[in-house]
Design a protein around this motif. Structure first.
Motif, PDB file in Angstrom:
ATOM      1  N   GLU A  78      42.638  52.295  38.059  1.00  0.00           N
ATOM      2  CA  GLU A  78      41.619  51.328  38.659  1.00  0.00           C
ATOM      3  C   GLU A  78      42.052  50.023  37.949  1.00  0.00           C
ATOM      4  O   GLU A  78      41.564  48.958  38.545  1.00  0.00           O
ATOM      5  CB  GLU A  78      40.422  51.883  38.088  1.00  0.00           C
ATOM      6  CG  GLU A  78      40.013  53.204  38.556  1.00  0.00           C
ATOM      7  CD  GLU A  78      40.752  54.446  37.672  1.00  0.00           C
ATOM      8  OE1 GLU A  78      40.830  54.415  36.608  1.00  0.00           O
ATOM      9  OE2 GLU A  78      41.149  55.263  38.475  1.00  0.00           O
ATOM     10  N   VAL A  79      42.943  49.782  36.934  1.00  0.00           N
ATOM     11  CA  VAL A  79      42.869  48.612  36.220  1.00  0.00           C
ATOM     12  C   VAL A  79      43.859  47.752  37.082  1.00  0.00           C
ATOM     13  O   VAL A  79      43.415  46.644  37.301  1.00  0.00           O
ATOM     14  CB  VAL A  79      43.568  48.894  34.934  1.00  0.00           C
ATOM     15  CG1 VAL A  79      44.179  47.515  34.215  1.00  0.00           C
ATOM     16  CG2 VAL A  79      42.861  49.498  33.997  1.00  0.00           C
ATOM     17  N   GLU A  81      43.787  48.025  40.438  1.00  0.00           N
ATOM     18  CA  GLU A  81      43.439  47.566  41.532  1.00  0.00           C
ATOM     19  C   GLU A  81      42.490  46.614  41.160  1.00  0.00           C
ATOM     20  O   GLU A  81      42.022  45.496  42.187  1.00  0.00           O
ATOM     21  CB  GLU A  81      42.624  49.040  42.065  1.00  0.00           C
ATOM     22  CG  GLU A  81      43.697  49.931  42.658  1.00  0.00           C
ATOM     23  CD  GLU A  81      43.282  51.020  43.719  1.00  0.00           C
ATOM     24  OE1 GLU A  81      42.182  50.893  44.035  1.00  0.00           O
ATOM     25  OE2 GLU A  81      44.160  51.842  43.725  1.00  0.00           O
ATOM     26  N   ASP A  82      41.581  46.522  40.093  1.00  0.00           N
ATOM     27  CA  ASP A  82      40.743  45.737  39.644  1.00  0.00           C
ATOM     28  C   ASP A  82      41.599  44.213  39.495  1.00  0.00           C
ATOM     29  O   ASP A  82      41.290  43.262  39.817  1.00  0.00           O
ATOM     30  CB  ASP A  82      40.004  45.844  38.324  1.00  0.00           C
ATOM     31  CG  ASP A  82      38.910  46.954  38.588  1.00  0.00           C
ATOM     32  OD1 ASP A  82      38.631  47.274  39.737  1.00  0.00           O
ATOM     33  OD2 ASP A  82      38.530  47.148  37.463  1.00  0.00           O
ATOM     34  N   ASN A  85      42.488  42.670  42.921  1.00  0.00           N
ATOM     35  CA  ASN A  85      41.112  42.462  43.454  1.00  0.00           C
ATOM     36  C   ASN A  85      40.497  41.421  42.659  1.00  0.00           C
ATOM     37  O   ASN A  85      39.053  41.308  42.876  1.00  0.00           O
ATOM     38  CB  ASN A  85      40.326  43.629  44.021  1.00  0.00           C
ATOM     39  CG  ASN A  85      40.971  44.429  44.989  1.00  0.00           C
ATOM     40  OD1 ASN A  85      41.361  43.772  46.021  1.00  0.00           O
ATOM     41  ND2 ASN A  85      41.225  45.439  44.670  1.00  0.00           N
ATOM     42  N   LYS A  86      40.906  41.057  41.774  1.00  0.00           N
ATOM     43  CA  LYS A  86      40.167  39.916  40.655  1.00  0.00           C
ATOM     44  C   LYS A  86      38.771  40.387  40.344  1.00  0.00           C
ATOM     45  O   LYS A  86      37.803  39.655  40.104  1.00  0.00           O
ATOM     46  CB  LYS A  86      40.037  38.803  41.402  1.00  0.00           C
ATOM     47  CG  LYS A  86      41.462  37.960  41.844  1.00  0.00           C
ATOM     48  CD  LYS A  86      40.963  36.684  42.694  1.00  0.00           C
ATOM     49  CE  LYS A  86      42.191  36.400  43.471  1.00  0.00           C
ATOM     50  NZ  LYS A  86      42.242  36.752  44.967  1.00  0.00           N
ATOM     51  N   ARG A  87      38.806  41.607  39.667  1.00  0.00           N
ATOM     52  CA  ARG A  87      37.636  42.237  39.246  1.00  0.00           C
ATOM     53  C   ARG A  87      37.705  42.499  37.518  1.00  0.00           C
ATOM     54  O   ARG A  87      38.905  42.923  37.408  1.00  0.00           O
ATOM     55  CB  ARG A  87      37.210  43.509  39.961  1.00  0.00           C
ATOM     56  CG  ARG A  87      36.839  43.327  41.505  1.00  0.00           C
ATOM     57  CD  ARG A  87      36.192  44.515  41.992  1.00  0.00           C
ATOM     58  NE  ARG A  87      37.255  45.837  41.699  1.00  0.00           N
ATOM     59  CZ  ARG A  87      37.657  46.400  42.845  1.00  0.00           C
ATOM     60  NH1 ARG A  87      37.586  46.206  44.122  1.00  0.00           N
ATOM     61  NH2 ARG A  87      38.531  47.335  42.563  1.00  0.00           N
ATOM     62  N   ASN A  88      36.787  42.461  36.915  1.00  0.00           N
ATOM     63  CA  ASN A  88      36.942  42.740  35.621  1.00  0.00           C
ATOM     64  C   ASN A  88      37.969  42.230  34.898  1.00  0.00           C
ATOM     65  O   ASN A  88      38.674  42.908  34.218  1.00  0.00           O
ATOM     66  CB  ASN A  88      36.870  44.190  35.283  1.00  0.00           C
ATOM     67  CG  ASN A  88      35.732  45.211  36.156  1.00  0.00           C
ATOM     68  OD1 ASN A  88      34.564  44.728  35.940  1.00  0.00           O
ATOM     69  ND2 ASN A  88      35.989  46.262  36.682  1.00  0.00           N
ATOM     70  N   GLU A  91      37.888  42.349  31.064  1.00  0.00           N
ATOM     71  CA  GLU A  91      38.360  43.518  30.372  1.00  0.00           C
ATOM     72  C   GLU A  91      39.842  43.768  30.510  1.00  0.00           C
ATOM     73  O   GLU A  91      40.532  44.454  29.608  1.00  0.00           O
ATOM     74  CB  GLU A  91      37.761  44.686  31.213  1.00  0.00           C
ATOM     75  CG  GLU A  91      37.940  46.112  30.704  1.00  0.00           C
ATOM     76  CD  GLU A  91      37.283  47.011  31.531  1.00  0.00           C
ATOM     77  OE1 GLU A  91      37.802  48.305  31.533  1.00  0.00           O
ATOM     78  OE2 GLU A  91      36.251  46.802  32.308  1.00  0.00           O
ATOM     79  N   ILE A  92      40.603  43.373  31.735  1.00  0.00           N
ATOM     80  CA  ILE A  92      41.790  43.677  31.928  1.00  0.00           C
ATOM     81  C   ILE A  92      42.775  42.435  30.762  1.00  0.00           C
ATOM     82  O   ILE A  92      43.697  42.891  30.451  1.00  0.00           O
ATOM     83  CB  ILE A  92      42.161  43.165  33.191  1.00  0.00           C
ATOM     84  CG1 ILE A  92      41.698  44.103  34.287  1.00  0.00           C
ATOM     85  CG2 ILE A  92      43.590  42.928  33.423  1.00  0.00           C
ATOM     86  CD1 ILE A  92      41.686  43.804  35.729  1.00  0.00           C
TER      87      ILE A  92
END
Length: 104
Positions: A78-79, A81-82, A85-88, A91-92
């Motif tokens: 998920e990291v 993919e995030d 997709n420029k999400r979180n 956190e990354i």
């Protein structure tokens, strides 16, 4: 030396082609050539030496793709993919900084 911000910027040019835990293949948008940056393909290929959990990065210039093999126990799928997709992104950034050997 490549910085965490650079990794996030580079990833913004990626589109996921195939992803299974431990292996990610992305297509690279040709607009990356217009990126005003001092990051080379060699810098990208050296990331496994700088971040724990990334095993290998293979750049294929002919078909404009990048294949990343990684430890799925360290980097959850998920990291990735995030990141793509420029999400979180905060956190990354924290994850990358915690795993960095030399990345700033």
């Amino acid at each position: 030396m490549i910085k965490t911000e650079d990794i996030i910027k580079i990833a913004s040019y990626f589109t996921i082609v195939a992803h299974s835990p431990g292996r990610l293949r992305v297509r690279v948008n040709p607009k990356i050539k217009n990126e005003n940056s001092n990051i080379s393909i060699e810098d990208i290929e050296q990331i496994p030496n700088k971040i724990k959990g990334i095993k290998n990065i293979k750049v294929n210039k002919v078909i404009a793709s990048v294949t990343i093999t990684y430890d799925a126990n360290i980097f959850k799928p998920e990291v990735w993919e995030d990141l793509i997709n420029k999400r979180n992104l905060d956190e990354i950034t924290q994850i990358i900084n915690n795993l960095a050997k030399e990345v700033m």
